[in-house]
Scaffold this motif. Structure first.
Motif, PDB file in Angstrom:
ATOM      1  N   ASN A  59      -4.599  -3.981  -3.858  1.00 22.87           N
ATOM      2  CA  ASN A  59      -4.144  -4.858  -2.784  1.00 22.87           C
ATOM      3  C   ASN A  59      -5.302  -5.553  -2.090  1.00 22.87           C
ATOM      4  O   ASN A  59      -5.156  -6.039  -0.969  1.00 22.87           O
ATOM      5  N   LEU A 115       0.838  -1.202   0.000  1.00 25.36           N
ATOM      6  CA  LEU A 115       0.000   0.000   0.000  1.00 25.36           C
ATOM      7  C   LEU A 115       0.866   1.243   0.000  1.00 25.36           C
ATOM      8  O   LEU A 115       1.992   1.241   0.470  1.00 25.36           O
ATOM      9  N   ASP A 116       0.295   2.330  -0.518  1.00 28.93           N
ATOM     10  CA  ASP A 116       0.933   3.639  -0.386  1.00 28.93           C
ATOM     11  C   ASP A 116       0.642   4.149   1.008  1.00 28.93           C
ATOM     12  O   ASP A 116      -0.267   4.940   1.222  1.00 28.93           O
ATOM     13  N   ASP A 117       1.411   3.699   1.970  1.00 24.65           N
ATOM     14  CA  ASP A 117       1.083   4.051   3.358  1.00 24.65           C
ATOM     15  C   ASP A 117       2.344   3.856   4.195  1.00 24.65           C
ATOM     16  O   ASP A 117       3.420   3.622   3.656  1.00 24.65           O
ATOM     17  N   SER A 134      -4.869   1.994  -4.604  1.00 22.31           N
ATOM     18  CA  SER A 134      -4.020   1.143  -3.783  1.00 22.31           C
ATOM     19  C   SER A 134      -4.853   0.099  -3.063  1.00 22.31           C
ATOM     20  O   SER A 134      -4.499  -1.080  -3.022  1.00 22.31           O
ATOM     21  N   MET A 135      -5.977   0.515  -2.495  1.00 19.58           N
ATOM     22  CA  MET A 135      -6.838  -0.436  -1.795  1.00 19.58           C
ATOM     23  C   MET A 135      -7.392  -1.488  -2.753  1.00 19.58           C
ATOM     24  O   MET A 135      -7.510  -2.667  -2.408  1.00 19.58           O
ATOM     25  N   ARG A 167      -5.120   7.706  -5.698  1.00 19.62           N
ATOM     26  CA  ARG A 167      -4.032   6.807  -5.341  1.00 19.62           C
ATOM     27  C   ARG A 167      -4.437   5.877  -4.199  1.00 19.62           C
ATOM     28  O   ARG A 167      -4.181   4.672  -4.235  1.00 19.62           O
ATOM     29  N   VAL A 168      -5.062   6.451  -3.197  1.00 21.10           N
ATOM     30  CA  VAL A 168      -5.482   5.636  -2.047  1.00 21.10           C
ATOM     31  C   VAL A 168      -6.474   4.580  -2.501  1.00 21.10           C
ATOM     32  O   VAL A 168      -6.342   3.395  -2.194  1.00 21.10           O
ATOM     33  N   PHE A 216      -9.718  -1.187   8.331  1.00 23.77           N
ATOM     34  CA  PHE A 216      -8.595  -0.292   8.089  1.00 23.77           C
ATOM     35  C   PHE A 216      -8.722   0.357   6.702  1.00 23.77           C
ATOM     36  O   PHE A 216      -8.538   1.564   6.534  1.00 23.77           O
ATOM     37  N   GLU A 223       4.584   4.892  -3.723  1.00 21.52           N
ATOM     38  CA  GLU A 223       4.843   5.882  -4.771  1.00 21.52           C
ATOM     39  C   GLU A 223       5.164   7.241  -4.198  1.00 21.52           C
ATOM     40  O   GLU A 223       5.989   7.974  -4.724  1.00 21.52           O
ATOM     41  N   LEU A 224       4.496   7.624  -3.100  1.00 20.57           N
ATOM     42  CA  LEU A 224       4.706   8.967  -2.556  1.00 20.57           C
ATOM     43  C   LEU A 224       5.781   8.987  -1.492  1.00 20.57           C
ATOM     44  O   LEU A 224       6.150  10.035  -1.001  1.00 20.57           O
TER      45      LEU A 224
END
Lengths: 534, 544
Positions: free
Chosen positions: B208, A408-410, B204-205, B200-201, B220, A453-454
């Motif tokens: 994945n 994830l981007d996290d 991404s979710m 993006r978020v 989450f 990515e960020l």
């Protein structure tokens, strides 16, 4: 899918913000009324000035100024309120959609790794803001105003009100036809566009081969042909919509002329007591109302796109998980009894049998695409198309590392826990196992550093190890690892394997790998299974 | 930055040239539409004046009513025709854009620029963003000047003061809007960032989702999406507050102008104002001017609405513009018999500043040449230069029949989600050839016979339905089915099961016996052992 049913989930989301859409509607109504009032009152004022001897200039003068200013302010606030509402509804709906999406079978979930599918999804969600802003609200506003007109005109003469009623009904019928055609057009255009998109992507993906085989002209000719066809189809559908718009214009203009004529008759008729200024007021009010009506076709042409987007969004949710037939074994072992996996009706490898207990490792070896991942999926209960019997130590209690590295981007922490409650000590311990602890300690915010990515870019092998760590954070009787060491150097993979052998004595570890470390083959706690052809 | 801007604007202009005829017709009908509107309102005002002020009998005015009806019909028809031509102009322009995109891909490929798989969807997704521009904005920008001009002329004829009022308010509005718009630009950049962040978020979710589901991370994920959605909403509303302000300026000035006209005419008719032609005002002129005022501002309002069409088109145009096409090397036909290909002073361009030099090679006809070397030594790059898929300096000499297609087997052979038969004949010009002998040679006949519908079995994305080895063997069958004299392969036996690899090695050897030239880049030892000629690259390149 019937027309209202497609929009039901959206209406429910709107309902949660009742006060806001009611406010937005009232503001829209105020804007419209001020616009009509401005024009009508101006007409009255001019005619009264031309004809009457004395005119009170203050009332109409301030009325005109009031309408002009209020209209501007009301319109501004109305747009803000309505756009804010739409954003809130979209956000609410995005989450509701995601919740339903999660219930999919695992194959359905994997589809969204493709950028195309995600692009389509975000496009559809954005199209839905048309629902309120361009479809529902203008229609509500026009209907409310028309009702006011009917009431107002009936104070003068039933014929005036009658014209409004007839025009209103006619407009309603025409607009619904327009909506219907726009849906047909949207469906057709989507089909044509999909064709070009698929061919275009096939071309760009195979461009080198196509150029080498000198097939480019042929392939691009085909795409050009489809492009022409698509535009032709587009024009054809638009023609119907435009004819309806023409009819609507004639209808509404005709209504205005009719109202004008009746008003003049009332003026001429001594019994009616309608002044000249009122004639002009009625005329200009009718003109303003007609302008409102004529905005509807342009807005309602979006109906097709919106309904289609909603349909597509709902379709994504109808698949449910396939029921997998994995059972719990009596002795906490992993058992495969003559198991073979099928893709559609094709058997992928010769049936295999196995029994493994805690502390043992099973290595599945075969080149890519031969069915390793599918067998692992089946064992985890994610895939149902297999023959034979599979028994696992405990249903739904297993750790799974997918072949595809999901990151994830996290933050690192969120990537590892995904919302689970885990204590930091355990996290650092597992990071040591995969030799990532040092790298993460170097990061400015350590576990809270952003990656992806960020954020900080890690190498492919580091991402892979992170995903591996994620899969090992909780103890489980069965650990399934699909190509855990892809992209890792051979000696690193061997070290990690050694460590895991010592740290996971209570788990059965099932590993799919096209490369099995040499040290493992002779080990008695490791079983190596080569998937053979059938 | 402004270079980008200029080339995007140029692109839009160039695309439009095919649609010039339709655009001109649309403009013509637009002008006729405005004329009908003026005529219509003229007649309406005349009727009011004659009936209400002069009190003429209704029967005398039948002609006016008929003309009014006619003007009303005409107005609608002119608008209808105008939209028809605008729509056709857009269709022609978009078709042109697609064709140019195809040509651009071709020249990009020849220069060796890699093209992303997803770029294919640009044919629809990016090109469609141009539609609004050509369908609405392009004609509207002219009508926004022409229509108000026509109305202005009429207004000046009726009353100079009103004419001046409209004349002043016309240009002032875009000026104010521009001032507000400049502030909006800055905010909209922030908004674009948060829009990308939300996307993006969410993406991404979605990507994945499997892992999220496996680890029970649903709550989450929902929280993360909700938070991103809220941030997006806040940033979006900030932008909209400014964007709407600029259109509110338009609304305000147009409403105020109408109010001013009404008050001026009213006071003039009442006699409170008697300068500059106010005493010549009648109900006719006053009413006409009042009814014309909204029509004066209408095109401006429509223009403001189409402005984001332009922004979208400019965005699309920056993606679609062609980079300066470099000249691709024209090859000199070579004369040395017995050689299929040869290179001289070859330097292949990898990046604009870096070129990889190679020693001179020759590739004998009818022989199996294997190019080997450690990974990164330039095997694939050399192949691409030979295939004409990478720009280079120096010469690649080809045999007399050198313009024939090359049967190319790439590292990842392309398979369409279509039937096996379609995939077999994907690059073939002759689909009637019987494939069975070739399928037998590569050992696919049994697998296909067992499949659900034999040759007509549908494959999934990326050849799903066939194993990796089977996919490669199918690609080999493609090469065998063709009769082109040169076959080039890139790592054909990598990551393959032993049986498939054997089949491929055997077939490559057989191909040479039948007189065709085979060039392979590979580090497969068994294949290298079969080679008639071997080229070993070691970064410096040397012929063995």
């Amino acid at each position: 899918m019937s027309k209202p049913a497609v929009f039901k989930p959206w209406f429910r989301a709107f309902n949660a913000h009742r006060w806001q859409w009611w406010l937005g509607f009232k503001l829209a109504l105020l804007t419209v009324v001020c616009g009509i009032g401005l024009l009508a009152l101006s007409g009255w004022f001019i005619t009264a000035s031309a004809i009457f001897v004395t005119v009170n200039i203050y009332a109409p003068g301030s009325g005109i100024r009031f309408f002009a200013v209020t209209r501007t302010v009301a319109r501004y606030v109305e747009r803000l309120v309505n756009h804010d509402l739409v954003l809130k509804v979209q956000a609410r709906w995005r989450i509701a959609w995601f919740k339903r999406f999660q219930r999919h079978a695992y194959e359905g979930l994997a589809r969204f790794r493709v950028a195309q599918a995600i692009q389509g999804l975000t496009r559809h969600i954005e199209a839905m803001d048309n629902l309120w802003l361009r479809l529902a609200m203008p229609a509500f506003a026009v209907t409310a105003v028309s009702l006011c007109f009917i009431v107002w005109f009936s104070f003068y003469h039933w014929a005036l009100a009658g014209i409004v009623v007839v025009t209103g009904l006619g407009a309603y019928w025409l607009i619904s036809r327009l909506a219907h055609y726009s849906l047909l057009q949207a469906v057709k255009v989507e089909k044509y566009q999909h064709r070009i998109r698929a061919r275009g992507m096939a071309l760009t993906e195979s461009l080198e081969e196509v150029m080498a085989w000198k097939q480019f002209d042929k392939q691009s000719e085909r795409i050009t042909y489809y492009s022409r066809e698509t535009e032709r189809a587009f024009q054809f559908e638009q023609r119907r919509a435009r004819k309806i718009k023409l009819l609507l214009e004639w209808l509404t203009h005709g209504a205005v002329i009719g109202i004008y004529w009746v008003a003049i008759q009332l003026f001429i008729d001594p019994n009616a007591q309608v002044s000249s200024a009122e004639v002009v007021m009625l005329l200009l009010a009718a003109l303003a109302w007609q302008e409102l009506l004529l905005e509807l076709p342009q807005q309602w042409q979006n109906y097709g796109r919106t309904a289609l987007a909603s349909r597509r969004l709902l379709v994504e949710q109808t698949n449910s998980s396939a029921k997998a037939k994995v059972v719990e074994s009596a002795d906490a072992s992993l058992r495969w009894d003559n198991v073979s996996v099928y893709r559609q009706s094709r058997q992928l490898f010769a049936p295999i049998s196995l029994q493994a207990v805690a502390g043992e490792w099973v290595w599945l070896s075969a080149p890519s695409g031969e069915g390793k991942s599918t067998l692992l999926n089946a064992t985890a209960g994610m895939y149902a198309n297999f023959s034979g019997k599979i028994a696992v130590p405990k249903l739904s209690e297993f750790n799974y590392l997918t072949q595809h590295t999901d990151i994830l981007d996290d933050t690192v922490f969120n990537n590892l826990t995904l919302g689970r409650q885990l204590d930091e000590q355990r996290i650092w311990k597992v990071l040591e196992w995969v030799e990532l602890a040092e790298r993460i300690r170097q990061m400015p915010e350590q576990l809270n550093s952003r990656i992806g990515e960020l954020g900080i870019r890690l190498s492919g092998g580091q991402y892979r190890r992170l995903a591996l760590a994620r899969a090992l954070l909780k103890d489980a009787p069965l650990v399934i690892l699909d190509e855990p060491f892809s992209g890792l150097e051979v000696d690193l993979a061997a070290r990690i394997t050694e460590r895991l052998m010592n740290e996971l004595p209570l788990s059965i570890v099932l590993v799919a790998s096209h490369h099995v470390p040499a040290s493992v083959r002779a080990h008695d706690r490791h079983t190596v299974i080569e998937l053979g052809h059938c | 930055m402004s270079d980008n801007f200029r080339s995007a604007a140029n692109y839009l202009k160039q695309i439009q040239t095919v649609a010039q005829r339709s655009t001109r017709r649309a403009l013509l009908f637009g002008v006729l539409q405005t004329s009908s509107v003026i005529l219509q309102l003229y007649l309406g005002a005349q009727l009011a004046h004659r009936l209400l002020v002069l009190k003429e009998p209704l029967s005398d005015l039948t002609l006016y009513w008929l003309l009014l009806a006619f003007a009303t019909c005409a107005r609608a028809i002119m608008g209808w025709r105008r939209e028809l031509w605008q729509s056709e102009a857009a269709g022609l322009a978009l078709h042109n854009a697609r064709q140019r995109l195809l040509r651009r891909w071709q020249s990009q490929c020849r220069q060796g620029q890699s093209i992303d798989r997803g770029d294919g969807s640009m044919l629809i997704d990016t090109v469609e963003q141009l539609r609004g521009y050509y369908e609405r904005y392009f004609v509207q920008q002219y009508l926004t000047v022409l229509s108000p001009l026509m109305i202005l002329v009429v207004c000046f004829w009726l009353n100079p003061v009103v004419g001046v009022l409209l004349l002043i308010s016309g240009p002032i509005i875009p000026l104010f809007m521009a001032l507000v718009g400049i502030g909006a630009e800055r905010v909209s950049q922030k908004h674009a960032q948060s829009s990308v962040a939300l996307s993006r978020v969410f993406t991404s979710m979605l990507k994945n989702a499997t892992s999220i589901k496996l680890f029970n991370g649903l709550q989450f994920a929902n929280n993360t999406i909700a938070q991103a959605g809220e941030d997006y909403r806040r940033a979006n509303m900030k932008t909209l507050k400014l964007a709407f302000l600029s259109s509110a300026v338009l609304e305000f000035f147009s409403s105020v102008a109408i109010a001013a006209v009404a008050l001026y005419v009213g006071f003039g008719l009442l006699g409170y104002i008697n300068w500059l032609g106010a005493d010549e005002l009648t109900l006719f002129s006053g009413l006409l001017v009042l009814m014309l005022a909204p029509e004066y501002f209408a095109p401006l309002r429509q223009f403001a609405q189409t402005y984001h069409d332009r922004a979208a088109a400019m965005g699309a145009a920056t993606l679609l513009t062609e980079n300066n096409p470099q000249d691709v090397q024209a090859d000199v036909a070579m004369t040395a018999p017995g050689h299929c290909l040869a290179t001289q002073n070859l330097q292949v361009t990898i990046t604009p500043n870096a070129r990889l030099p190679y020693p001179d090679f020759t590739f004998p006809k009818g022989a199996l040449t294997v190019i080997s070397g450690p990974s990164g030594s330039g095997k694939s790059t050399l192949l691409r230069a030979l295939l004409g898929l990478q720009s280079y300096q120096g010469t690649v000499l080809r045999a007399n029949d050198g313009d024939q297609p090359i049967a190319y087997f790439s590292q990842q052979p392309f398979l369409l989600p279509a039937s096996i038969r379609t995939n077999l004949f994907l690059y073939s010009d002759d689909p009637s050839v019987d494939p069975q002998p070739v399928l037998r040679r590569v050992g696919l006949d049994k697998a296909i016979a067992v499949a659900a519908s034999g040759l007509d079995t549908m494959l999934g994305e990326r050849g799903a339905g066939l194993s990796g080895g089977e996919q490669r063997r199918l690609a080999l069958a493609r090469c065998l089915l063709s009769s082109y004299p040169l076959i080039i392969l890139d790592e054909p036996t990598e990551n393959l099961d032993a049986e498939s690899a054997d089949v491929i090695r055997r077939e490559l050897g057989d191909l040479c016996k039948s007189g065709r030239t085979v060039i392979v880049a590979s580090h497969d030892e068994a294949l290298i052992a079969l080679a008639d000629h071997r080229i070993e690259l070691d970064g410096g390149g040397s012929y063995v």
